[in-house]
Structures are given as structure tokens and as C-alpha cells.
Design an enzyme around this catalytic site. Structure first.
Site, PDB file in Angstrom:
ATOM      1  CG  ASP A   1     -26.785   0.106  -6.457  1.00 27.20           C
ATOM      2  OD1 ASP A   1     -26.115   0.160  -5.355  1.00 27.20           O
ATOM      3  OD2 ASP A   1     -27.070  -0.666  -7.275  1.00 27.20           O
ATOM      4  CB  ILE A   2     -22.341  -0.099  -9.921  1.00 34.94           C
ATOM      5  CG1 ILE A   2     -21.685   1.440  -9.929  1.00 34.94           C
ATOM      6  CG2 ILE A   2     -21.699  -0.891 -10.888  1.00 34.94           C
ATOM      7  CD1 ILE A   2     -20.069   1.193  -9.577  1.00 34.94           C
TER       8      ILE A   2
ATOM      9  CB  CYS B   1      10.900 -17.278  -1.107  1.00 36.60           C
ATOM     10  SG  CYS B   1      11.038 -18.348  -2.658  1.00 36.60           S
TER      11      CYS B   1
ATOM     12  CG  HIS C   1      -3.915  -1.005  -8.932  1.00 35.93           C
ATOM     13  ND1 HIS C   1      -4.987  -0.118  -8.772  1.00 35.93           N
ATOM     14  CD2 HIS C   1      -3.177  -0.440  -9.589  1.00 35.93           C
ATOM     15  CE1 HIS C   1      -4.917   1.051  -9.292  1.00 35.93           C
ATOM     16  NE2 HIS C   1      -3.720   0.972  -9.997  1.00 35.93           N
TER      17      HIS C   1
ATOM     18  CB  ILE D   1      -6.289  -6.447  -5.726  1.00 36.79           C
ATOM     19  CG1 ILE D   1      -7.009  -5.967  -4.431  1.00 36.79           C
ATOM     20  CG2 ILE D   1      -5.595  -5.274  -6.194  1.00 36.79           C
ATOM     21  CD1 ILE D   1      -6.195  -5.533  -3.056  1.00 36.79           C
TER      22      ILE D   1
ATOM     23  CG  PHE E   1      -9.362   1.227  -1.436  1.00 37.44           C
ATOM     24  CD1 PHE E   1      -8.188   0.513  -0.748  1.00 37.44           C
ATOM     25  CD2 PHE E   1      -9.690   0.639  -2.433  1.00 37.44           C
ATOM     26  CE1 PHE E   1      -7.873  -0.836  -0.862  1.00 37.44           C
ATOM     27  CE2 PHE E   1      -9.444  -0.542  -3.042  1.00 37.44           C
ATOM     28  CZ  PHE E   1      -8.444  -1.378  -2.307  1.00 37.44           C
TER      29      PHE E   1
ATOM     30  CB  CYS F   1      15.292 -17.435  -3.754  1.00 33.73           C
ATOM     31  SG  CYS F   1      14.221 -16.132  -3.586  1.00 33.73           S
TER      32      CYS F   1
END
Length: 253
Positions: free
Chosen positions: A242-243, A159, A126, A108, A40, A162
Site C-alpha cells: 500500500d503506497i 468557445c 497527461h 490529472i 483506470f 473563437c
């Protein structure tokens, strides 16, 4: 201790995992960048192109709801085919051998589930962008369903049960954190004796508080992230590398 290189960091990490009874992986966007999903905040990251839409604006404005969904469809086109990387698979391996009871994530993207960690043991702080929920009644909708109707009307659908607003099952700025996930993450944090913060800048609160909670509770703290974090000086091991490269040897089949 800050590891001098990836190999040294990997060696110390392996020793710490071997001696630990309960390992808790805590992941951020950095673990998914090798999967083609940008983070991000870095240059070229998602927020450098579009500022996030706060929850209040989403609720207050049809225009903002439509814009939020337009962005979501673009993300689907760009990153919808992403597959788990070496980091995800390594953590799934730790789960399978009983070292890690769960994974706590700020992500996410659903990649921990795709790597083999059961949905019930992926604690999403999140939320999840791969499906949507009605904000009023909680009914679940698939993204493909929302897109199909959006393409007909050029507006985000409401929706069908509702009339409430349908939003991806993610936590936006200004939206309440998921209480059950936060409680479980806290319980897991207090249970572990090794906390692995992987690919997180550790600046988004309250999620960023878990590493320090673990440390104060007596657990050892490892930070694996390309860039320095504010918590590096209190960690037992810091690896700036680097992961995927660091975690690849932990992948078992």
C-alpha cells in the site's frame, strides 16, 4: 531487489532517499486510490465502466463531445471532494526539504498541487481535469462554467472567443503529448540520482520511458506499486505494498 514486506521496503527506501542528492518522484493513478479516486485498469477502474473517448472522436463528433462532458460531470460528483493522501503529502515533504525539485505525474487530479507542491513544479504529462481549454485559441474555462451552460442546452458549449471546441485540459488517446512538459520531465530525469516510480503500471508510453531513461543515466530506480510491473526486474528496489502505508513516515509538517 524486491522487498519482502512494506516495513523492509520502507527501511531501504529511507536509506536511498537519505543518500540521494536529487530525488525525482514520478506518479501514476495508484497514489490517488486512497483518496477515493479509482485507477483506470483495475477491476472497477474507470475504463472498465467506460472506454476512453479518443481525441479524434471528440473533435469529429458533437455527440462524443457531449458524452465526454457528461462523464466529466459524473466524475466531479463522485471524486470532486478528494483530498491529497499520505503519498501526496510525503512527496510534498520531500519537495519542501529540497530533496525533490519537482514531481512528474501521469495523474490529472490536481492533488499534488493541493498537497503543497507549487503548480510550476508539478509536471503534468497527461494534463489536468480540473479546468478546460479551448482547443483552438487556448482560452481557459472553469468546469463549473461549462456545466452551467451544458445544463441549459444539453450540449457542450463552444468557445465564446473563437467558437472552438472546449475540452478538459487532459491528454486523450490520439492527442499530442504536451511538448514543454515532456522536455522538462526528460531534463529532470537526467538530473536525478534517485527515480521513484510510484503507483504507475508503467505501460502508458511515452511517459513510461522515463524510469528506464533514469536507470540508463546512472540513477537508482525504485518502483512502489501494488501490482508487478514490466520494469521490476531492472529496478534497484521494488515494493509491492500500500503506497500510503509505505510513504506515511516521510510526511513532515
Amino acid at each position: 531487489m524486491i522487498a519482502s514486506d512494506a516495513e523492509t521496503g520502507r527501511k531501504h527506501l529511507a536509506e536511498m532517499i537519505e543518500s540521494a542528492s536529487v530525488v525525482l518522484p514520478f506518479t501514476g493513478a495508484g497514489i490517488s486510490t486512497e483518496c477515493g479516486i479509482p485507477d483506470f485498469r483495475s477491476p472497477g477502474g474507470l475504463w472498465t465502466k467506460n472506454a476512453p473517448i479518443p481525441f479524434g472522436e471528440f473533435v469529429a463528433s458533437r455527440e462524443m463531445r457531449d458524452e465526454a462532458w457528461r462523464r466529466r460531470f459524473v466524475i466531479e460528483e463522485q471524486f470532486g471532494a478528494a483530498q491529497p493522501g499520505r503519498g501526496h503529502r510525503a512527496l510534498a515533504s520531500l519537495y519542501r526539504i529540497g530533496k525533490a525539485p519537482a514531481v512528474v505525474t501521469q495523474n490529472i487530479d490536481n492533488l499534488h498541487q493541493a498537497s503543497g507542491v507549487p503548480e510550476d513544479d508539478v509536471v503534468e504529462l497527461h494534463g489536468n481535469t480540473t479546468y478546460a481549454l479551448c482547443l483552438s485559441c487556448g482560452r481557459r474555462y472553469e468546469v463549473a462554467w461549462v456545466k452551467e451552460r451544458f445544463e441549459v442546452t444539453d450540449h457542450a458549449p463552444d468557445c465564446t472567443s473563437c467558437g472552438g471546441y472546449i475540452k478538459t485540459a487532459t491528454v486523450s488517446f490520439g492527442q499530442a503529448m504536451p511538448e514543454a512538459a515532456m522536455r522538462r520531465a526528460e531534463a529532470l530525469t537526467l538530473r536525478c540520482d534517485l527515480f521513484l516510480a510510484i503507483g504507475s503500471s508503467l505501460v502508458v508510453w511515452p511517459a513510461a520511458g522515463f524510469p528506464m531513461l533514469a536507470k540508463r543515466n546512472g540513477a537508482r530506480l525504485v518502483i512502489l506499486n501494488r501490482e508487478p510491473t514490466e520494469f521490476d526486474e531492472v529496478a534497484d528496489l521494488v515494493v509491492h505494498a500500500d503506497i500510503g502505508n509505505v510513504l506515511a513516515p516521510f510526511v513532515t509538517h
